[in-house]
Motif scaffolding. Structure first.
Motif, PDB file in Angstrom:
ATOM      1  N   PHE A 186      80.930  66.913  58.430  1.00 60.96           N
ATOM      2  CA  PHE A 186      79.118  66.528  59.383  1.00 60.96           C
ATOM      3  C   PHE A 186      78.478  66.218  60.520  1.00 60.96           C
ATOM      4  N   GLN A 210      75.641  63.914  61.434  1.00 60.88           N
ATOM      5  CA  GLN A 210      75.026  62.863  61.078  1.00 60.88           C
ATOM      6  C   GLN A 210      73.702  63.279  62.357  1.00 60.88           C
ATOM      7  N   ASP A 224      70.275  60.154  63.548  1.00 59.68           N
ATOM      8  CA  ASP A 224      70.326  58.799  63.322  1.00 59.68           C
ATOM      9  C   ASP A 224      68.462  58.790  63.701  1.00 59.68           C
ATOM     10  N   TYR A 260      84.740  60.853  63.182  1.00 63.18           N
ATOM     11  CA  TYR A 260      83.585  61.872  64.315  1.00 63.18           C
ATOM     12  C   TYR A 260      84.715  62.469  65.386  1.00 63.18           C
ATOM     13  N   THR A 296      68.859  57.311  58.564  1.00 66.65           N
ATOM     14  CA  THR A 296      70.042  58.179  59.154  1.00 66.65           C
ATOM     15  C   THR A 296      70.457  59.557  57.484  1.00 66.65           C
ATOM     16  N   VAL A 328      73.290  62.318  56.307  1.00 69.37           N
ATOM     17  CA  VAL A 328      74.050  63.355  56.551  1.00 69.37           C
ATOM     18  C   VAL A 328      74.245  64.193  55.974  1.00 69.37           C
TER      19      VAL A 328
END
Length: 207
Positions: A47, A49, A51, A73, A177, A179
């Motif tokens: 993934f 991500q 923000d 993460y 957010t 993803v």
């Protein structure tokens, strides 16, 4: 970025199409998403991500139904998100902080409770690319839970012919957010131990 505006010609075509036909197609698409979620036993993926400030973090995602999720993460990022036991847990090892809240109160609840009837809280988002299917889910009785737009690719390799590409989540303060998923794999063996974590308030460690 996952939302798609209809091109002018597509918009003209849509207005010419009977409303009943459009509604029928959207209902079928919602049912397809429901079938996909109910047929999704496990999924792993990479993934990315992003923000609201544009900061990008990467890692690996592991999902196991019912109700288990782990965002691991990248190395050097002292964060962990785990869903299990009906709760979503956010762990920040840098400050030894743990926050928990019910999964049903999180936008991610739509992914983790496939028994819910999508028609009661979700709708199809029109898009110009027929290869993609976007669905927005929110609880009209609880706007404080936020909302999530799931984006699927029509892909015969995925459950019910869909592969989750990612999502855009908005919380009650309109913090966004995004993803994006890649390298999705379905039906792999995932141990329940994957969703265990070390509590930094007791040990000071991380997992």
């Amino acid at each position: 970025m996952f939302r798609h505006c209809l091109a002018p010609l597509a918009a003209i075509a849509a207005t010419a199409m009977p409303a009943a036909v459009i509604a029928q197609g959207q209902s079928a698409d919602l049912q397809l998403v429901q079938t996909h979620l109910r047929g999704l036993s496990t999924m792993t993926a990479d993934f990315s991500q992003t923000d609201r400030a544009g900061k990008v973090l990467t890692g690996t995602l592991t999902l196991k139904q019912p109700g288990k999720l782990r965002f691991q993460y990248e190395k050097g990022v002292p964060l962990l998100i785990v869903a299990e036991g009906g709760a979503l847990t956010f762990i920040d090892y840098s400050v030894r902080q743990v926050q928990r809240w019910p999964i049903k109160e999180s936008p991610l609840g739509v992914l983790l409770d496939p028994t819910r009837d999508l028609t009661r809280f979700a709708s199809v988002v029109p898009g110009a690319d027929d290869r993609l299917l976007s669905v927005e889910a929110r609880d009209p009785k609880h706007p404080e839970y936020g909302r999530i737009t799931l984006v699927f690719a029509r892909n015969a390799a995925g459950p019910a012919g869909l592969t989750l590409q990612g999502w855009v989540a908005l919380d009650s303060q309109n913090n966004r957010t995004t993803v994006r998923l890649s390298n999705q794999r379905f039906g792999t063996l995932v141990s329940d131990g994957t969703f265990r974590w070390n509590d930094p308030r007791r040990s000071g460690g991380r997992r």
